[in-house]
Design a protein around this motif. Structure first.
Motif, PDB file in Angstrom:
ATOM      1  N   ALA A  52      80.312  60.997  45.733  1.00 14.49           N
ATOM      2  CA  ALA A  52      80.680  60.094  46.813  1.00 14.49           C
ATOM      3  C   ALA A  52      80.337  60.666  48.185  1.00 14.49           C
ATOM      4  N   LEU A  53      80.113  61.966  48.248  1.00 10.03           N
ATOM      5  CA  LEU A  53      79.851  62.595  49.536  1.00 10.03           C
ATOM      6  C   LEU A  53      78.353  62.678  49.773  1.00 10.03           C
TER       7      LEU A  53
ATOM      8  N   ALA B 284      95.661  60.283  53.461  1.00 12.28           N
ATOM      9  CA  ALA B 284      95.208  61.452  52.701  1.00 12.28           C
ATOM     10  C   ALA B 284      94.755  62.550  53.654  1.00 12.28           C
ATOM     11  N   ALA B 285      94.029  62.159  54.701  1.00 13.86           N
ATOM     12  CA  ALA B 285      93.559  63.145  55.678  1.00 13.86           C
ATOM     13  C   ALA B 285      94.726  63.743  56.463  1.00 13.86           C
TER      14      ALA B 285
ATOM     15  N   GLY C  52      84.727  72.629  56.798  1.00 17.03           N
ATOM     16  CA  GLY C  52      83.704  72.865  55.793  1.00 17.03           C
ATOM     17  C   GLY C  52      84.261  73.160  54.421  1.00 17.03           C
ATOM     18  N   THR C  53      85.563  73.271  54.299  1.00 13.55           N
ATOM     19  CA  THR C  53      86.145  73.552  52.998  1.00 13.55           C
ATOM     20  C   THR C  53      86.363  72.245  52.246  1.00 13.55           C
ATOM     21  N   ALA C  54      85.773  72.130  51.058  1.00  9.90           N
ATOM     22  CA  ALA C  54      85.991  70.930  50.262  1.00  9.90           C
ATOM     23  C   ALA C  54      87.345  71.045  49.584  1.00  9.90           C
ATOM     24  N   LEU C  55      88.166  70.051  49.769  1.00  7.60           N
ATOM     25  CA  LEU C  55      89.503  70.087  49.184  1.00  7.60           C
ATOM     26  C   LEU C  55      89.511  69.428  47.822  1.00  7.60           C
ATOM     27  N   GLY C  56      88.565  68.561  47.578  1.00  7.12           N
ATOM     28  CA  GLY C  56      88.553  67.861  46.297  1.00  7.12           C
ATOM     29  C   GLY C  56      87.119  67.730  45.830  1.00  7.12           C
ATOM     30  N   ARG C  57      86.917  67.468  44.571  1.00  7.08           N
ATOM     31  CA  ARG C  57      85.556  67.329  44.082  1.00  7.08           C
ATOM     32  C   ARG C  57      85.324  65.901  43.649  1.00  7.08           C
ATOM     33  N   GLU C  58      84.536  65.211  44.415  1.00  6.78           N
ATOM     34  CA  GLU C  58      84.051  63.906  43.975  1.00  6.78           C
ATOM     35  C   GLU C  58      82.664  63.821  44.576  1.00  6.78           C
TER      36      GLU C  58
ATOM     37  N   ALA D 143      79.976  72.185  53.085  1.00 11.34           N
ATOM     38  CA  ALA D 143      80.966  72.820  52.227  1.00 11.34           C
ATOM     39  C   ALA D 143      80.455  74.167  51.724  1.00 11.34           C
TER      40      ALA D 143
ATOM     41  N   THR E 159      77.369  66.729  53.803  1.00 10.63           N
ATOM     42  CA  THR E 159      78.743  67.172  53.655  1.00 10.63           C
ATOM     43  C   THR E 159      78.814  68.320  52.661  1.00 10.63           C
TER      44      THR E 159
ATOM     45  N   ALA F  22      93.334  55.927  53.058  1.00  8.69           N
ATOM     46  CA  ALA F  22      92.448  57.088  53.158  1.00  8.69           C
ATOM     47  C   ALA F  22      92.849  57.982  54.325  1.00  8.69           C
ATOM     48  N   ALA F  23      93.304  57.358  55.399  1.00  7.15           N
ATOM     49  CA  ALA F  23      93.690  58.138  56.577  1.00  7.15           C
ATOM     50  C   ALA F  23      94.948  58.953  56.297  1.00  7.15           C
TER      51      ALA F  23
END
Lengths: 162, 496
Positions: free
Chosen positions: B484-485, B463-464, B475-481, B493, B489, B460-461
């Motif tokens: 899980a958030l 990915a970051a 604040g920008t969401a890079l992915g949509r799941e 966003a 959060t 996961a790290a």
């Protein structure tokens, strides 16, 4: 957002392919897990997958990028695939360098001396500690490039064993 | 009361003293080397004076420059912190001769305890038990070898002037003695300017338990119970706690009395620590005087947590001539406190100390947790000084609670830019031996050696690490799941 972009992330000896998918999610490893990543502050990210969320801190330039998560941290090298840098050149073959800046306090060998793997060649003092620098293999000392009292920088060859 | 204190130190301990002064309404002067021009302790003080170049001998160990700085700034007292000049009797004397209050013990007490040979003699006379060993007057190899044979192997070769593991060697048999003597001599000379050596029988697998004492100028001496510092790596303390999980109440009481007797025997004033080795278990355990540290200790916050006493404020009050505000029966241990020392070092590379820039520094914030740090985000950790950059102290009602709290605090402590031992500290407090309270001073070097795993992070790290590449605004969401958030959060966003 543009199409898929691929990166190689090196962590020590390990290289991992990381792909930013068209929807912005990120796949870690070929056929690996896909994570959603949300920036939540300067260098802070929430990374989630299958109901689990990790909070990750990131700082530094791509070639010396630090990531921290759950008390663990590591330095990684992030490169776009195909533009991957050549691995950093370690010290010359058979040469030994200081692991960190310090002062040479003792040179235990002379040119021509036969040494065995594990013998102490030099003693470096750094951050109030004495660090012995040992022979990585059996051989003969061919070059000594430092003297007691000298301040040395990491990476420069100090001694060579043929 | 004291009006202005010069703090003759750097890092977290300088900040600790500066804060105590602020609270007591005392003006402050910091000193610094060229490596520390923008260091946090310089920023925190009322005034700051440059001492000289980065090497300690030309800056923080330069007694003349420090006393001159105190005179020039009109300071009336000097607090030495720990390390550097803290246990230098000549410096304490020089302060007194310059009309400055030295916030510490009288020079005679430092001298008596600073030399291990005289400390042992004083302790033996005061009836405090000691480990067999000696410092031969003749410091030749032959005389030291004879002394080693009298003490018996295995033994320790130590710098008579030192502490903190510098100039110390373990010798298992006669064969290794010569190399140990020359190495210890060199380190002793480099660290303390004195290469007198001391040999002592090694008590195998002891626990290290020390007792905090505090004495005023009016004859009152109290102890503030013990700290268990058994979790050590090559004689360097890593984790300390109070109370000790190893002491039966009767032993604790006897050690407290012995520590007070030790302090009285040298006419001690101010804060000090009497270190003991504990051999054996429970009611049959024995304790031996190890040494007395005539200064504030790195690990003093665990005592502050369980006793509720501010040791640095107490030091300043006692130095100003005030009487101790409490009697022995006013003091008790409440709950359990643990301290972890955070070092800039790489446990997977032989604990090699690390210098560099701190790119990210976010200490944990939660109830019962205190962080004393010597760096801030953007600080440079110089190669010239000790690599300890912060201490985390967790206090809870029980030992198990303190461990859980410490684990949570370490897990959220973010330090990026150079390797630290945080993952190692988590591995240590998670180890069954630490949880069970059975760690002795050999544990980390032997059974616990495997706890030093290479620095690595979860997928996961990574990915970051790549997401950061895009340098997206917060604040920008890079992915949509979304599921899980958490809602906050998502809200962030939207706002972005």
């Amino acid at each position: 957002m543009a199409g898929t972009r691929r990166f190689i992330v090196r962590q020590g000896e390990n290289a991992t392919a990381v792909e930013v998918l068209a929807d912005g999610r990120i796949r870690v490893g070929e056929q690996g897990d896909v994570f959603a990543v949300t920036a939540v502050g300067a260098g802070e990210y929430l990374v989630s997958r299958a109901g689990r969320t990790w909070r990750v801190a990131v700082a530094g330039p791509p070639e010396a990028r630090w990531v921290g998560c759950d008390g663990a941290s590591a330095r990684v090298d992030v490169q776009p695939e195909g533009r991957a840098r050549a691995p950093r050149v370690r010290a010359l073959h058979g040469a030994l360098s200081a692991p960190m800046p310090g002062t040479i306090i003792d040179v235990a060998v002379v040119v021509g001396q036969r040494v065995r793997a594990g013998d102490v060649l030099l003693t470096l003092e750094a951050m109030k500690m004495e660090l012995p620098i040992r022979a990585p293999k059996d051989g003969v000392v061919s070059v000594v490039r430092c003297a007691p009292g000298e301040l040395v920088q990491p990476g420069l060859p100090l001694i060579e064993i043929a | 009361m004291i009006k202005k204190v010069l703090v003759a130190n750097r890092g977290e301990i300088a900040l600790r003293v500066l804060r105590a002064c602020d609270e007591l309404g005392i003006d402050t002067v910091a000193v610094y080397s060229d490596a520390d021009t923008a260091a946090p302790h310089v920023v925190a003080a009322g005034q700051a004076v440059r001492l000289g170049p980065a090497p300690p001998a030309e800056s923080y160990l330069s007694a003349d420059r420090i006393i001159e700085a105190a005179r020039d700034t009109g300071a009336d007292a000097v607090h030495p912190g720990y390390g550097f000049l803290a246990e230098n009797a000549a410096f304490a004397s020089a302060c007194q001769e310059a009309g400055l209050i030295f916030v510490g013990p009288p020079p005679q007490a430092i001298a008596a305890m600073g030399s291990k040979i005289s400390a042992r003699r004083v302790m033996q006379r005061a009836g405090v038990p000691v480990v067999p060993g000696e410092t031969p007057a003749d410091q030749s190899d032959a005389a030291l070898e004879a002394a080693a044979r009298r003490a018996g192997f295995p033994l320790l070769v130590k710098a008579s002037a030192g502490g903190g593991g510098k100039g110390m060697r373990i010798v298992r048999g006669a064969a290794g003695l010569a190399a140990a003597l020359s190495g210890a001599r060199h380190e002793a000379r480099a660290a303390f300017g004195d290469d007198t050596l001391y040999v002592e029988r090694l008590v195998t697998r002891p626990r290290h338990v020390e007792v905090q004492v505090l004495a005023d100028a009016h004859g009152a001496v109290v102890h503030l119970f013990e700290r268990d510092c058994s979790t050590q790596r090559r004689h360097q303390k890593v984790i300390e706690e109070s109370p000790s999980p190893a002491l039966a109440p009767a032993l604790r009481a006897r050690m407290g009395e012995a520590a007070v007797a030790a302090a009285r025997a040298v006419g001690y004033r101010n804060a000090g620590t009497v270190e003991f080795l504990i051999e054996g278990e429970g009611d049959s355990a024995r304790f031996y005087f190890l040494e007395m540290n005539t200064r504030l200790q790195v690990e003093h916050p665990v005592t502050e947590a369980v006793t509720g006493v501010d040791l640095v404020q107490a030091q300043l009050r006692v130095a100003a001539g005030e009487a101790l505000p409490w009697a022995q029966e006013d003091l008790c241990q409440r709950g359990h406190a643990i301290e972890c020392r955070v070092y800039a070092e790489d446990p997977s590379a032989g604990y090699l100390p690390q210098a560099g820039r701190v790119l990210c520094f976010r200490p944990p914030v939660r109830p019962g947790v205190r962080v004393d740090a010597g760096v801030v985000e953007g600080s440079d950790v110089p190669v010239h000084y000790d690599p300890m950059i912060a201490k985390v102290i967790a206090h809870a009602e029980t030992r198990a609670g303190a461990i859980d709290r410490m684990r949570a605090a370490l897990s959220e402590f973010r330090i990026l830019g150079l390797p630290t031992n945080i993952a190692f500290l988590i591995a240590v407090i998670d180890s069954p031996a630490f949880r069970a309270g059975t760690v002795d001073t050999a544990y980390l070097d032997e059974d616990g050696a495997s706890l030093a795993a290479p620095l690595s992070v979860a997928p996961a790290a990574l990915a970051a690490a790549v997401a950061h590449e895009d340098a997206v605004p917060p604040g920008t969401a890079l992915g949509r799941e979304g599921a899980a958030l958490d809602p906050w959060t998502s809200l962030a966003a939207w706002r972005g």
